[in-house]
Design a protein around this motif. Structure first.
Motif, PDB file in Angstrom:
ATOM      1  N   TRP A 167      52.623  39.693  10.528  1.00 32.42           N
ATOM      2  CA  TRP A 167      53.712  38.729  10.375  1.00 32.42           C
ATOM      3  C   TRP A 167      53.338  37.734   9.292  1.00 32.42           C
ATOM      4  N   GLU A 168      54.298  37.427   8.415  1.00 27.74           N
ATOM      5  CA  GLU A 168      54.081  36.424   7.371  1.00 27.74           C
ATOM      6  C   GLU A 168      55.177  35.367   7.462  1.00 27.74           C
ATOM      7  N   TRP A 169      54.777  34.136   7.224  1.00 30.95           N
ATOM      8  CA  TRP A 169      55.687  33.002   7.188  1.00 30.95           C
ATOM      9  C   TRP A 169      55.453  32.299   5.861  1.00 30.95           C
ATOM     10  N   ASN A 170      56.501  32.129   5.081  1.00 32.71           N
ATOM     11  CA  ASN A 170      56.371  31.537   3.737  1.00 32.71           C
ATOM     12  C   ASN A 170      55.329  32.279   2.902  1.00 32.71           C
ATOM     13  N   TRP A 171      55.354  33.605   2.984  1.00 35.36           N
ATOM     14  CA  TRP A 171      54.492  34.497   2.204  1.00 35.36           C
ATOM     15  C   TRP A 171      53.012  34.361   2.534  1.00 35.36           C
ATOM     16  N   ARG A 172      52.695  33.797   3.686  1.00 31.60           N
ATOM     17  CA  ARG A 172      51.304  33.695   4.127  1.00 31.60           C
ATOM     18  C   ARG A 172      51.174  34.309   5.513  1.00 31.60           C
ATOM     19  N   ILE A 173      50.036  34.895   5.796  1.00 27.95           N
ATOM     20  CA  ILE A 173      49.795  35.460   7.126  1.00 27.95           C
ATOM     21  C   ILE A 173      49.807  34.314   8.131  1.00 27.95           C
ATOM     22  N   THR A 174      50.539  34.497   9.209  1.00 29.03           N
ATOM     23  CA  THR A 174      50.648  33.435  10.202  1.00 29.03           C
ATOM     24  C   THR A 174      49.618  33.619  11.315  1.00 29.03           C
ATOM     25  N   THR A 175      49.201  32.526  11.886  1.00 29.70           N
ATOM     26  CA  THR A 175      48.305  32.573  13.037  1.00 29.70           C
ATOM     27  C   THR A 175      49.084  32.376  14.329  1.00 29.70           C
ATOM     28  N   TRP A 176      50.405  32.106  14.219  1.00 29.87           N
ATOM     29  CA  TRP A 176      51.232  31.941  15.405  1.00 29.87           C
ATOM     30  C   TRP A 176      51.372  33.279  16.112  1.00 29.87           C
ATOM     31  N   GLU A 177      51.346  33.252  17.421  1.00 30.67           N
ATOM     32  CA  GLU A 177      51.504  34.474  18.206  1.00 30.67           C
ATOM     33  C   GLU A 177      52.998  34.756  18.395  1.00 30.67           C
ATOM     34  N   VAL A 178      53.485  35.797  17.739  1.00 27.98           N
ATOM     35  CA  VAL A 178      54.886  36.194  17.868  1.00 27.98           C
ATOM     36  C   VAL A 178      55.031  36.973  19.164  1.00 27.98           C
ATOM     37  N   THR A 179      55.995  36.559  20.005  1.00 30.82           N
ATOM     38  CA  THR A 179      56.213  37.233  21.285  1.00 30.82           C
ATOM     39  C   THR A 179      57.481  38.077  21.293  1.00 30.82           C
ATOM     40  N   HIS A 180      58.514  37.657  20.538  1.00 33.47           N
ATOM     41  CA  HIS A 180      59.793  38.359  20.499  1.00 33.47           C
ATOM     42  C   HIS A 180      60.350  38.297  19.082  1.00 33.47           C
ATOM     43  N   TRP A 181      61.224  39.251  18.751  1.00 37.39           N
ATOM     44  CA  TRP A 181      61.834  39.273  17.421  1.00 37.39           C
ATOM     45  C   TRP A 181      63.202  39.932  17.479  1.00 37.39           C
ATOM     46  N   MET A 182      64.019  39.671  16.460  1.00 41.05           N
ATOM     47  CA  MET A 182      65.258  40.410  16.228  1.00 41.05           C
ATOM     48  C   MET A 182      65.487  40.472  14.729  1.00 41.05           C
ATOM     49  N   SER A 183      66.098  41.553  14.284  1.00 39.98           N
ATOM     50  CA  SER A 183      66.303  41.778  12.857  1.00 39.98           C
ATOM     51  C   SER A 183      67.267  40.755  12.282  1.00 39.98           C
ATOM     52  N   LEU A 184      66.883  40.109  11.212  1.00 40.63           N
ATOM     53  CA  LEU A 184      67.739  39.120  10.567  1.00 40.63           C
ATOM     54  C   LEU A 184      69.002  39.774  10.005  1.00 40.63           C
ATOM     55  N   SER A 185      68.902  40.992   9.484  1.00 38.66           N
ATOM     56  CA  SER A 185      70.090  41.661   8.939  1.00 38.66           C
ATOM     57  C   SER A 185      71.108  41.947  10.039  1.00 38.66           C
ATOM     58  N   ASP A 186      70.658  42.266  11.256  1.00 40.04           N
ATOM     59  CA  ASP A 186      71.583  42.481  12.372  1.00 40.04           C
ATOM     60  C   ASP A 186      72.263  41.180  12.781  1.00 40.04           C
ATOM     61  N   VAL A 187      71.524  40.085  12.775  1.00 43.82           N
ATOM     62  CA  VAL A 187      72.087  38.784  13.130  1.00 43.82           C
ATOM     63  C   VAL A 187      73.146  38.379  12.102  1.00 43.82           C
ATOM     64  N   ILE A 188      72.848  38.566  10.823  1.00 43.12           N
ATOM     65  CA  ILE A 188      73.796  38.214   9.763  1.00 43.12           C
ATOM     66  C   ILE A 188      75.045  39.082   9.858  1.00 43.12           C
ATOM     67  N   ALA A 189      74.873  40.382  10.099  1.00 36.78           N
ATOM     68  CA  ALA A 189      76.022  41.282  10.210  1.00 36.78           C
ATOM     69  C   ALA A 189      76.916  40.884  11.383  1.00 36.78           C
ATOM     70  N   ALA A 190      76.317  40.528  12.506  1.00 39.46           N
ATOM     71  CA  ALA A 190      77.097  40.131  13.678  1.00 39.46           C
ATOM     72  C   ALA A 190      77.824  38.809  13.430  1.00 39.46           C
ATOM     73  N   ALA A 191      77.172  37.892  12.733  1.00 38.90           N
ATOM     74  CA  ALA A 191      77.799  36.607  12.443  1.00 38.90           C
ATOM     75  C   ALA A 191      78.924  36.747  11.421  1.00 38.90           C
ATOM     76  N   SER A 192      78.831  37.732  10.557  1.00 43.48           N
ATOM     77  CA  SER A 192      79.835  37.939   9.515  1.00 43.48           C
ATOM     78  C   SER A 192      81.051  38.710  10.011  1.00 43.48           C
ATOM     79  N   ALA A 193      80.891  39.447  11.090  1.00 41.38           N
ATOM     80  CA  ALA A 193      81.994  40.259  11.602  1.00 41.38           C
ATOM     81  C   ALA A 193      83.082  39.358  12.161  1.00 41.38           C
ATOM     82  N   PRO A 194      84.334  39.651  11.810  1.00 37.59           N
ATOM     83  CA  PRO A 194      85.416  38.819  12.342  1.00 37.59           C
ATOM     84  C   PRO A 194      85.579  39.041  13.840  1.00 37.59           C
TER      85      PRO A 194
END
Length: 106
Positions: free
Chosen positions: A61-88
């Motif tokens: 995982w990278e944040w601002n183009w740097r390797i993060t030390t934060w422990e990621v527990t969950h995720w969702m695809s940003l492209s899916d979120v944008i597509a859902a928000a754009s759908a009428p």
């Protein structure tokens, strides 16, 4: 929102699966992530195929183009979120309009 959309937009635990990095030409996958600290932010899940060491080539995982030390527990695809928000969204007026030949009762 349909059941398929809900399933696609759910938070996915990293213990269940990680994002698929498209190969061979990929800069990674942009995601919305939730960290163990409660922080929710955008991160990229990526890898460096050209790193000199095995550790450097591992996906990460990278944040601002740097390797993060934060422990990621969950995720969702940003492209899916944008597509859902754009759908009428269907409007209430559309649902209440009679179809051709259909009678309207008060």
């Amino acid at each position: 929102m349909s059941d398929a959309e809900r399933k696609r937009l759910r938070w996915i635990p990293v213990t269940e699966r990680l994002p698929d990095i498209e190969r061979p030409k990929s800069d990674g996958v942009e995601c919305i992530v939730m960290c163990s600290t409660g922080i929710v932010t955008a991160m990229r899940y990526t890898e460096n195929r050209y790193a000199k060491t095995e550790k450097g080539r591992r996906p990460r995982w990278e944040w601002n183009w740097r390797i993060t030390t934060w422990e990621v527990t969950h995720w969702m695809s940003l492209s899916d979120v944008i597509a859902a928000a754009s759908a009428p969204a269907p409007s209430e007026d559309d649902a209440q309009q009679p179809r051709d030949g259909e009678e309207v009762t008060p």
